[in-house]
Structures are given as C-alpha cells and as structure tokens.
Design a protein around this motif. Structure first.
Motif, PDB file in Angstrom:
ATOM      1  N   LYS A  92       0.805 -12.611   8.711  1.00 13.85           N
ATOM      2  CA  LYS A  92       0.276 -11.841   7.591  1.00 13.85           C
ATOM      3  C   LYS A  92       0.759 -10.401   7.737  1.00 13.85           C
ATOM      4  N   ILE A  93       1.605 -10.000   6.807  1.00  7.44           N
ATOM      5  CA  ILE A  93       2.278  -8.707   6.900  1.00  7.44           C
ATOM      6  C   ILE A  93       1.645  -7.735   5.906  1.00  7.44           C
ATOM      7  N   LEU A  94       1.368  -6.522   6.376  1.00 12.05           N
ATOM      8  CA  LEU A  94       0.920  -5.423   5.507  1.00 12.05           C
ATOM      9  C   LEU A  94       2.082  -4.452   5.347  1.00 12.05           C
ATOM     10  N   ASN A  95       2.594  -4.331   4.119  1.00 11.23           N
ATOM     11  CA  ASN A  95       3.689  -3.411   3.834  1.00 11.23           C
ATOM     12  C   ASN A  95       3.115  -2.089   3.336  1.00 11.23           C
ATOM     13  N   VAL A  96       3.536  -1.001   3.971  1.00 12.80           N
ATOM     14  CA  VAL A  96       3.031   0.329   3.632  1.00 12.80           C
ATOM     15  C   VAL A  96       4.214   1.254   3.377  1.00 12.80           C
ATOM     16  N   LEU A  97       4.105   2.073   2.332  1.00  8.93           N
ATOM     17  CA  LEU A  97       5.100   3.097   2.029  1.00  8.93           C
ATOM     18  C   LEU A  97       4.380   4.450   1.992  1.00  8.93           C
ATOM     19  N   ILE A  98       4.858   5.394   2.801  1.00 12.72           N
ATOM     20  CA  ILE A  98       4.247   6.726   2.890  1.00 12.72           C
ATOM     21  C   ILE A  98       5.219   7.755   2.323  1.00 12.72           C
ATOM     22  N   VAL A  99       4.716   8.615   1.433  1.00 12.21           N
ATOM     23  CA  VAL A  99       5.491   9.731   0.889  1.00 12.21           C
ATOM     24  C   VAL A  99       4.818  11.021   1.353  1.00 12.21           C
ATOM     25  N   SER A 100       5.569  11.866   2.065  1.00 13.48           N
ATOM     26  CA  SER A 100       4.963  13.070   2.648  1.00 13.48           C
ATOM     27  C   SER A 100       5.926  14.245   2.558  1.00 13.48           C
ATOM     28  N   ASP A 101       5.367  15.418   2.266  1.00 11.04           N
ATOM     29  CA  ASP A 101       6.113  16.670   2.256  1.00 11.04           C
ATOM     30  C   ASP A 101       5.973  17.318   3.637  1.00 11.04           C
ATOM     31  N   LEU A 116       0.864  -1.181   0.000  1.00 13.89           N
ATOM     32  CA  LEU A 116       0.000   0.000   0.000  1.00 13.89           C
ATOM     33  C   LEU A 116       0.902   1.233   0.000  1.00 13.89           C
ATOM     34  N   VAL A 117       0.773   2.089  -1.020  1.00 14.89           N
ATOM     35  CA  VAL A 117       1.591   3.302  -1.145  1.00 14.89           C
ATOM     36  C   VAL A 117       0.670   4.501  -0.954  1.00 14.89           C
ATOM     37  N   ARG A 140      -1.354  -0.915  -4.314  1.00  8.37           N
ATOM     38  CA  ARG A 140      -2.553  -0.093  -4.124  1.00  8.37           C
ATOM     39  C   ARG A 140      -2.109   1.323  -3.804  1.00  8.37           C
ATOM     40  N   LEU A 141      -2.573   2.302  -4.602  1.00 13.65           N
ATOM     41  CA  LEU A 141      -2.184   3.690  -4.426  1.00 13.65           C
ATOM     42  C   LEU A 141      -3.305   4.473  -3.750  1.00 13.65           C
ATOM     43  N   LEU A 142      -2.930   5.420  -2.877  1.00 17.77           N
ATOM     44  CA  LEU A 142      -3.898   6.306  -2.232  1.00 17.77           C
ATOM     45  C   LEU A 142      -3.227   7.651  -1.992  1.00 17.77           C
ATOM     46  N   ALA A 143      -3.776   8.719  -2.587  1.00 19.08           N
ATOM     47  CA  ALA A 143      -3.279  10.076  -2.392  1.00 19.08           C
ATOM     48  C   ALA A 143      -4.290  10.867  -1.571  1.00 19.08           C
ATOM     49  N   ILE A 144      -3.800  11.581  -0.547  1.00 20.45           N
ATOM     50  CA  ILE A 144      -4.642  12.415   0.313  1.00 20.45           C
ATOM     51  C   ILE A 144      -4.177  13.853   0.130  1.00 20.45           C
ATOM     52  N   VAL A 145      -5.057  14.700  -0.415  1.00 16.79           N
ATOM     53  CA  VAL A 145      -4.680  16.082  -0.731  1.00 16.79           C
ATOM     54  C   VAL A 145      -5.724  17.028  -0.175  1.00 16.79           C
ATOM     55  N   CYS A 146      -5.344  18.291  -0.103  1.00 25.18           N
ATOM     56  CA  CYS A 146      -6.235  19.363   0.347  1.00 25.18           C
ATOM     57  C   CYS A 146      -6.916  19.975  -0.877  1.00 25.18           C
ATOM     58  N   GLY A 147      -8.249  19.881  -0.956  1.00 29.05           N
ATOM     59  CA  GLY A 147      -8.977  20.488  -2.057  1.00 29.05           C
ATOM     60  C   GLY A 147      -9.030  19.600  -3.281  1.00 29.05           C
ATOM     61  N   LEU A 204       2.926   9.726  -6.633  1.00 28.32           N
ATOM     62  CA  LEU A 204       2.078   8.586  -6.980  1.00 28.32           C
ATOM     63  C   LEU A 204       1.759   8.545  -8.475  1.00 28.32           C
ATOM     64  N   THR A 205       1.576   9.714  -9.122  1.00 26.34           N
ATOM     65  CA  THR A 205       1.334   9.701 -10.571  1.00 26.34           C
ATOM     66  C   THR A 205       2.561   9.177 -11.323  1.00 26.34           C
ATOM     67  N   GLN A 206       3.761   9.562 -10.874  1.00 23.81           N
ATOM     68  CA  GLN A 206       4.980   9.047 -11.507  1.00 23.81           C
ATOM     69  C   GLN A 206       5.138   7.550 -11.241  1.00 23.81           C
TER      70      GLN A 206
END
Length: 453
Positions: A333-342, A178-179, A210-217, A190-192
């Motif tokens: 059962k392992i859930l691998n998550v990668l978070i990209v944050s500014d 999950l990214v 699985r991609l998920l982007a959380i943005v303002c607006g 995520l788009t790249q």
C-alpha cells in the motif's frame, strides 16, 4: 601575493566564524609567520576577502551590529593595516550583510561596438527611406478596370452544427495523491492545481487528490494576487495563528529545544517576528518553532494539529486508492505525496524537512496500513519567487541554508539523523533519504551551475 588572509579564533568551545573570539589574521607566505590585523575588534571579525589589486581587505564584523556589517582596511606591504571603515550601503542596523565580494569594473564599449548594437534597428528605417524615394520618382500608370471572368451566385448558408447528445467523458483521472503546499508559493500553487483538476473533471473536484496548504497567518492576505478563481476550503488549510512568546520562554528549560534553539538570537528580532498573524519577517527559526509548538499542543488559535491533519489526509488518500482498485491482502500500500515549497520563505523553508519526516512516520500508524511512502519535492529558490514580501538578501540567505539542510537529510542513509520533537511517538532518527525525488525550480540568474549554492 605575499600575504594570505584567514579567520582564526581560540574559543575553547567555539566552532563558528560568528564566535566573538574570531579575528582576521595574516600569514606571511615568505617565512610562515602569522599576525592579527590591527583593525580587529572585540566582536566577531571574519571572512576576509582581498581586493583585486591586493591593497585592501574587506571582512565581516559584528562590532556595531550582531547581524554583521562589512568593513574595509588598507594593507601595507609589511602587513600593517589601517583602521577599519564600515562600507557605506553594507552597514545598516538590523540587516544581515555578509560575504563581501569585489566586483569587476565593466569595460566601456568602443564607438564601433556601439554602432554595431544599433545597426539592426536602423536597417529597417533605411529600407523604408529607399522605398519612399523609389515611389516618389516612379511614373503613375492609369488604373484599368478588369471585368470579372465569370459570374457565380453566393453560396448557400451552412446548416447549424449538431452536437452529440451523449454526455462528455472524463478522460484524465489522476493517481491518488496527497499534495502539500508550504508557504505563500505553496498556497498559490495549490489554488492553481485545484482549478486545473476541476477543469479536467468538467467542473467537479477530483476525489483522488487531497490538497493541504500550510501557511503563516491568515491565508486571506494572499488572495489579492490570485487569479485562479477558486479558494481552498477550510479542511485544505492549516494556518499558523498562535503567538509564540509564551512557548519561547519554555525553551530555556526544555532539553530538546535548548540544544537547537538559541533564544538570544531570537531576542534580536522585534516582537512581530513571534506573531504569525504579522508574519515572521523572514526569520526561519520562528517558522520551525511554530511547527514544534503545534506538535506539542500549542494550537489554541490555529485550531488544528499538524500531525492529526496529516493522518487524516493520508487516510482519505488511502480510501480513494481502495475505491480505484481492489487491494488484496499482503499487497503493498503506497502513499504518494507531492510537496511544493519555497526555500526562501520563512515558514516553508523551515518546516519542509520536518513535514517530510512526519510523512515517513505515517508508516508506523497501524490503522493506515501504509507500507511505502513516496515523496517528490518541488523546491523553489529565492530567485523563482523574487520580490514578493521580503528583501532579496534574506531570500538568498534562506535559500542557501535550506539547500544545505536538504543535502544533509539526503545523506541520512549513510549517517542517520536524530529527530526530536518532545513527543515519544514522533521522536526517532532518519536512516534513509528524505525525498525520493527532488525538482529544483530556479529563476533568472547569472550563468553557472546550481551547485554554487
């Protein structure tokens, strides 16, 4: 020097340099006596800094602006001071001007040093002039035609290249992951990544990531400078769209929010700072308030719940993992998550720790069957995303505040940290490190260690 400048206040319950009772005092190192400077105001005066010649003091003040200005005073040998004068360029209303620093005057280079700097550029020109002079005085010789040594017919054309008829095989299959991308920089990443995954899979989307982007607006405002050629789908986006004014009024009577959120601080910002469609204008409290409002059901315009979206994403990643390998009963059962944050973004920096905590709580969902959650965070500083949509000063402040919060959460295994959202199934305490791996991405900066933050 004789005098030591420091911040002092006598507020019974205050513990911050921003308290109204905070003043600048001087300590006489020769006899130990103390005295306040005469330039102190009735507002907060703090963070004094000596000039390099020890004749002037610069300090922060909220006498005219609650967001802090920088003032200057002259200090005599007996410790008396002149009246405070606001520093031009560091006393603009509404701008957070803080932490004065006396720079060092750069030394002017000598004439020899200046010539040494331009000599590498002049050297090729001197060589070219020497070659021209040589050619001018050189005698021209007659051109003699040389017969060919042998005659050979031209080669025959090559046959067309025949490609194999077998279909190409996809060689790279990423691990089920999950990214999550937070803020504008997370959305662009995520788009790249989606384009890269599609190229590696011969144009097909990767079922394992699985991609998920959380943005303002509205995320459409970010597309003008995207060059990936792919867009995130609706189920890969969570856009804060709900206006927060009504929810903000509830914080006065809410025991959970009242201890964390100070509505007096929020009132210093214009109404636009509460509307995610207009942007939070670098205001981190608004970014986290939007997350808490969403978790409490304030999601009419957003149309999605962050918690239910994380549960759905985790279920899809687990399904992809089961399709890859047969999991035996009792196996981990392992859930691998990668978070990209500014870390300089108002939304991303405000919610990165909360999102990681909610991912940890997925272990409590019995239907998912997750035993371990591995979280790797790629964190961008304000210098890595400098000059996008917010002034550089606010980016620096947000980055420093975010790094301190991340460092505190990483110590949760030594001292647990309470997490309160007003939902019993999500409230709890963090008793282990928040991120298993952290990668800090910094931009152009002056030499020195990153722990200067």
């Amino acid at each position: 020097g004789r005098w030591l400048a420091y911040t002092h206040h006598n507020a019974p319950n205050g513990n911050s340099y921003s308290a109204r009772e905070a003043d600048v005092w001087l300590l006489d190192l020769s006899n130990g006596s103390t005295q306040p400077i005469s330039a102190n105001s009735s507002a907060s005066d703090s963070w004094p800094t000596w000039s390099r010649d020890s004749r002037r003091l610069a300090f922060n003040t909220t006498a005219r602006d609650p967001n802090f200005d920088i003032a200057l005073v002259d200090v005599a040998a007996d410790g008396s001071t002149s009246g405070a004068q606001l520093l031009a360029g560091a006393s603009q209303p509404g701008i957070f001007e803080h932490l004065p620093f006396w720079g060092q005057v750069a030394a002017r280079p000598s004439l020899i040093e200046s010539l040494q700097d331009v000599l590498p550029f002049l050297l090729p020109l001197l060589i070219l002039v020497a070659l021209l002079v040589t050619c001018m005085f050189r005698r021209k010789s007659a051109v003699v035609a040389v017969p060919p040594l042998y005659n050979m017919p031209p080669p025959k054309p090559l046959r067309p290249l025949e490609l194999q008829s077998q279909p190409l095989e996809i060689l790279w299959k990423p691990q089920p992951t999950l990214v999550i991308g937070l803020g504008a920089a997370g959305w662009h990443t995520l788009t790249q990544l989606k384009k890269t995954l599609a190229d590696a899979a011969l144009g097909q989307p990767s079922p394992n990531v699985r991609l998920l982007a959380i943005v303002c607006g509205d995320a459409n405002r970010l597309k003008h400078d995207d060059f990936s050629g792919l867009e995130l789908s609706a189920d890969e986006l969570l856009e804060w769209r709900d206006e927060l004014s009504a929810f903000l009024r509830q914080t006065k009577d809410d025991p959970t929010l009242r201890t964390w959120f100070d509505d007096r601080y929020q009132r210093q910002y214009p109404q636009a700072a509460l509307n995610p469609l207009l942007g939070f204008q670098g205001n981190r409290p608004s970014g986290r308030l939007a997350l808490i409002a969403n978790l409490r059901g304030h999601q009419e315009d957003t149309g999605k719940s962050l918690w239910e979206t994380l549960v759905t994403c985790a279920r899809q990643v687990q399904d992809a993992a089961r399709a890859e390998t047969d999991t035996r009963p009792g196996e981990e059962k392992i859930l691998n998550v990668l978070i990209v944050s500014d870390l300089s973004d108002d939304t991303a920096s405000a919610i990165v720790n909360d999102v990681a905590y909610l991912l940890r709580r997925l272990r409590d969902q019995a239907e998912l069957g997750i035993t371990t959650v591995n979280i790797a965070a790629h964190l961008l500083t304000g210098r890595a995303t400098q000059g996008r949509n917010m002034n550089d000063l606010m980016r620096s402040v947000n980055t420093q505040a975010s790094l301190r919060e991340v460092a505190r959460f990483q110590l949760a295994s030594l001292a647990s940290f309470p997490m309160r959202y007003g939902r019993p199934e999500l409230d709890g305490s963090l008793e282990r490190i928040l991120f298993d791996e952290i990668y800090l991405h910094d931009g152009e900066r002056s030499p020195g260690p990153l722990n200067n933050f």
